[in-house]
Design a protein around this motif. Structure first.
Motif, short mmCIF file in Angstrom:
data_model
loop_
_atom_site.label_atom_id
_atom_site.label_comp_id
_atom_site.label_asym_id
_atom_site.label_seq_id
_atom_site.Cartn_x
_atom_site.Cartn_y
_atom_site.Cartn_z
N ASP A 104 34.84 -15.33 14.94
CA ASP A 104 33.79 -15.16 15.94
C ASP A 104 34.40 -14.94 17.31
O ASP A 104 35.61 -15.08 17.51
N LYS B 244 33.69 -16.63 20.07
CA LYS B 244 33.86 -17.88 20.81
C LYS B 244 35.31 -18.36 20.81
O LYS B 244 35.86 -18.71 21.86
N ASN C 138 37.66 -5.80 18.80
CA ASN C 138 36.68 -6.28 17.83
C ASN C 138 36.91 -5.51 16.53
O ASN C 138 36.60 -4.32 16.43
N PRO D 217 33.03 -20.91 12.57
CA PRO D 217 32.07 -19.84 12.75
C PRO D 217 31.03 -19.68 11.64
O PRO D 217 29.83 -19.56 11.92
N TYR E 45 27.11 -19.94 12.42
CA TYR E 45 26.16 -18.86 12.12
C TYR E 45 25.06 -19.36 11.17
O TYR E 45 23.88 -19.05 11.34
N TYR F 36 30.11 -16.27 3.94
CA TYR F 36 30.07 -14.85 4.24
C TYR F 36 29.84 -14.05 2.96
O TYR F 36 30.25 -14.47 1.87
N ILE G 211 27.92 -11.20 13.74
CA ILE G 211 29.18 -11.71 13.22
C ILE G 211 30.28 -10.69 13.51
O ILE G 211 30.30 -9.60 12.96
N TYR H 286 34.57 -10.21 14.16
CA TYR H 286 35.93 -10.74 14.02
C TYR H 286 36.83 -10.04 15.06
O TYR H 286 37.25 -8.90 14.84
#
Length: 264
Positions: A87, A89, A107, A151, A155, A197, A221, A223
């Motif tokens: 994530d 964060k 990303n 994460p 989520y 996931y 979502i 990564y």
């Protein structure tokens, strides 16, 4: 078996499964690129690291755990060259600590969260506002990654809150240290349902997807990946670039990820 005993058993299994995964590809050589990556990337990154070795002759050391645990290890000085979080964060956390090489962050991937059950389960649920998750659990527990830090758990909790069912199940969540540990609880039929996931569910034939969570029920979502400022291996940037290559693209998409960054 008492409820307390069942939860203890579930959490015990999660703790064992939640340890940092070290890939069999992990090299003792000092010239290996060391990658700290979210546990949900375990299988596909192993494949990509093998491809990289075949093409370049160079080694990659892969270390997997929950993104929160990896970020804290990096903050404490753990020797890593590349970080891939599940994530934004936890990448933000590392970057704000001044530990990300300037201009290297990208990303890389997207994913989805799903509700899973053991492969032989007869459970049928359609996820939506107020769906009967609590009654479907019966006397069982819902396997999730840590809902405050990991994460996949964050989520999942956000989705359950948005759909109005979190309050009915929050006392019956078996929290694991990472998403692969949560997956294992369902795979072993230690928990009747879990949230992981979509890529994790695809990787384990002992579980089945009951339904996908609506994408608007939780934050996107993403990564992110970045070279770390104190990376000791000059090939770290090259491996990050390789993760955006056509060969890696094929690996990621085959595993069920959405590729957000790619080179031709």
């Amino acid at each position: 078996m008492s409820v307390f005993a069942r939860v203890s058993r579930l959490l015990g299994a999660a703790m064992v499964a939640g340890a940092v995964f070290l890939s069999p590809l992990a090299a003792s050589a000092a010239d290996a690129v060391t990658v700290f990556a979210a546990a949900s990337l375990k299988d596909v990154l192993g494949e990509i690291a093998s491809d990289w070795k075949v093409e370049t002759g160079k080694e990659v050391t892969l270390s997997f755990a929950g993104s929160s645990a990896l970020a804290k290890q990096i903050e404490e000085g753990a020797p890593a060259d590349l970080f891939i979080s599940a994530d934004l964060k936890w990448m933000d956390y590392v970057e704000k600590a001044g530990l990300v090489a300037e201009g290297s962050r990208v990303n890389l991937l997207g994913n989805r969260i799903v509700l899973i059950a053991p492969s032989d389960s007869t459970v049928s649920l359609s996820i939506g506002k107020g769906f009967p998750l609590a009654s479907t659990l019966g006397d069982g527990h819902l396997a999730m990654a840590n809902t405050d830090a990991v994460p996949a758990g964050v989520y999942g909790k956000a989705a359950l809150e948005k759909l109005g069912v979190w309050e009915s199940v929050k006392g019956r969540v078996a929290q694991a240290e990472n998403v692969r540990a949560a997956l294992l609880l369902v795979s072993r039929a230690e928990a009747p349902l879990g949230i992981v996931y979509e890529t994790d569910a695809k990787a384990d034939p002992k579980v089945k997807v009951v339904d996908r969570f609506p994408e608007d029920s939780h934050p996107a979502i993403v990564y992110p990946a970045a070279v770390l400022k104190d990376a000791e291996n000059a090939d770290a940037a090259a491996f990050l670039s390789y993760l955006q290559s056509p060969k890696a693209y094929d690996r990621f998409t085959a595993a069920g990820f959405t590729v957000l960054a790619r080179t031709n």
